[in-house]
Design a protein around this motif. Structure first.
Motif, mmCIF file in Angstrom:
data_model
loop_
_atom_site.group_PDB
_atom_site.id
_atom_site.type_symbol
_atom_site.label_atom_id
_atom_site.label_comp_id
_atom_site.label_asym_id
_atom_site.label_seq_id
_atom_site.Cartn_x
_atom_site.Cartn_y
_atom_site.Cartn_z
ATOM 1 N N ALA A 73 4.161 14.227 -38.014
ATOM 2 C CA ALA A 73 4.435 14.170 -39.453
ATOM 3 C C ALA A 73 5.761 13.480 -39.766
ATOM 4 C CB ALA A 73 4.425 15.583 -40.039
ATOM 5 N N GLY A 74 6.570 13.200 -38.741
ATOM 6 C CA GLY A 74 7.870 12.589 -38.984
ATOM 7 C C GLY A 74 8.849 13.550 -39.630
ATOM 8 N N ALA A 75 8.760 14.815 -39.231
ATOM 9 C CA ALA A 75 9.576 15.860 -39.862
ATOM 10 C C ALA A 75 10.597 16.426 -38.883
ATOM 11 C CB ALA A 75 8.661 16.983 -40.360
ATOM 12 N N ASP A 76 11.667 16.956 -39.437
ATOM 13 C CA ASP A 76 12.711 17.626 -38.671
ATOM 14 C C ASP A 76 12.164 18.910 -38.049
ATOM 15 O OD1 ASP A 76 15.697 18.261 -38.154
ATOM 16 O OD2 ASP A 76 14.987 20.011 -39.296
ATOM 17 N N ARG A 77 12.553 19.200 -36.810
ATOM 18 C CA ARG A 77 12.029 20.357 -36.083
ATOM 19 C C ARG A 77 12.354 21.688 -36.761
ATOM 20 N NH1 ARG A 77 14.396 21.028 -30.390
ATOM 21 N NH2 ARG A 77 15.895 22.249 -31.527
ATOM 22 N N MET A 78 13.592 21.851 -37.213
ATOM 23 C CA MET A 78 13.985 23.123 -37.841
ATOM 24 C C MET A 78 13.259 23.319 -39.172
ATOM 25 S SD MET A 78 15.812 24.702 -35.737
ATOM 26 C CE MET A 78 16.359 26.036 -36.757
ATOM 27 N N MET A 79 13.184 22.262 -39.965
ATOM 28 C CA MET A 79 12.486 22.352 -41.248
ATOM 29 C C MET A 79 11.005 22.632 -41.009
ATOM 30 S SD MET A 79 10.413 20.399 -43.544
ATOM 31 C CE MET A 79 10.557 18.811 -42.806
ATOM 32 N N THR A 80 10.438 21.989 -39.990
ATOM 33 C CA THR A 80 9.031 22.209 -39.654
ATOM 34 C C THR A 80 8.784 23.674 -39.342
ATOM 35 O OG1 THR A 80 8.731 19.959 -38.844
ATOM 36 C CG2 THR A 80 7.209 21.621 -38.012
ATOM 37 N N SER A 81 9.657 24.279 -38.558
ATOM 38 C CA SER A 81 9.498 25.689 -38.195
ATOM 39 C C SER A 81 9.495 26.581 -39.434
ATOM 40 C CB SER A 81 10.621 26.105 -37.244
ATOM 41 O OG SER A 81 10.469 27.462 -36.887
ATOM 42 N N LYS A 82 10.400 26.316 -40.376
ATOM 43 C CA LYS A 82 10.478 27.132 -41.594
ATOM 44 C C LYS A 82 9.245 26.948 -42.475
ATOM 45 C CE LYS A 82 15.487 27.289 -41.685
ATOM 46 N NZ LYS A 82 16.712 26.831 -42.310
ATOM 47 N N VAL A 83 8.804 25.705 -42.618
ATOM 48 C CA VAL A 83 7.622 25.440 -43.449
ATOM 49 C C VAL A 83 6.388 26.058 -42.817
ATOM 50 C CG1 VAL A 83 6.107 23.616 -44.350
ATOM 51 C CG2 VAL A 83 8.588 23.373 -44.510
ATOM 52 N N LEU A 84 6.243 25.938 -41.507
ATOM 53 C CA LEU A 84 5.082 26.526 -40.825
ATOM 54 C C LEU A 84 5.087 28.047 -40.934
ATOM 55 C CD1 LEU A 84 4.859 24.232 -37.675
ATOM 56 C CD2 LEU A 84 3.318 24.249 -39.664
ATOM 57 N N GLN A 85 6.266 28.648 -40.923
ATOM 58 C CA GLN A 85 6.353 30.098 -41.099
ATOM 59 C C GLN A 85 5.809 30.487 -42.470
ATOM 60 O OE1 GLN A 85 10.254 31.724 -40.450
ATOM 61 N NE2 GLN A 85 9.645 33.771 -41.069
#
Length: 174
Positions: free
Chosen positions: A93-105
């Protein structure tokens, strides 16, 4: 200096293009980057508005649909393939790892995605959209396709190819 009549023409295979002289600044309204930025903002604003009935942001949709796409590809590959990891979804998705973790949560809390530990490495989380997540992915894809058709029309495929080339070139810069 290169012949101006040859500017923009493809260089025959096996020949090198002459180096291009730097352009003179002509102001932001003449900059393709300026308009690419504004076009991306306008597209995202419209996409955000149209995703609202699904209660998804563009970022949530991009990550949810990336997880769905990669999980479906793994299912088609073979029985030993596993759903994607959070990092694979972030990269796709071309996304930041930390932001991805929060959004997936957040998506997990809403029951749209399931995160499970990897059987071989408990540090990794494997992702799979739930049935409700798949329904929203399908509806969101319809919204995205309709928006692309509306804004890009028949130029969609050539523009996509240009954007892919620009993205690859930018990633390889520096």
């Amino acid at each position: 200096m290169a012949d101006p009549s040859q500017q923009g023409r493809a260089v025959p295979r096996g020949q090198r293009a002459e180096p291009r002289e730097p352009s003179e600044p002509r102001g932001p309204l003449m900059s393709p980057g300026f308009w690419l930025h504004h076009a991306a903002l306008a597209w995202r604003t419209l996409f955000d508005r149209r995703l609202r009935p699904l209660n998804l942001t563009p970022t949530q949709f991009m990550l949810l649909s990336a997880a769905g796409w990669l999980a479906a590809a793994a299912d088609r590959a073979d029985a030993a393939s596993q759903p994607p990891t959070q990092q694979e979804v972030a990269d796709f998705a071309g996304a930041d790892r930390m932001m991805t973790s929060k959004v997936l949560q957040t998506l997990e809390e809403r029951g749209l995605i399931a995160r499970a530990p990897d059987p071989g490495d408990a540090r990794l989380k494997r992702l799979r959209p739930t049935e409700q997540g798949i329904i929203l992915i399908r509806r969101g894809i319809r919204i995205a396709v309709d928006l692309d058709d509306e804004l890009f029309g028949e130029r969609g495929d050539p523009l996509r190819a240009d954007f892919e080339r620009i993205t690859a070139k930018a990633k390889n810069a520096d």
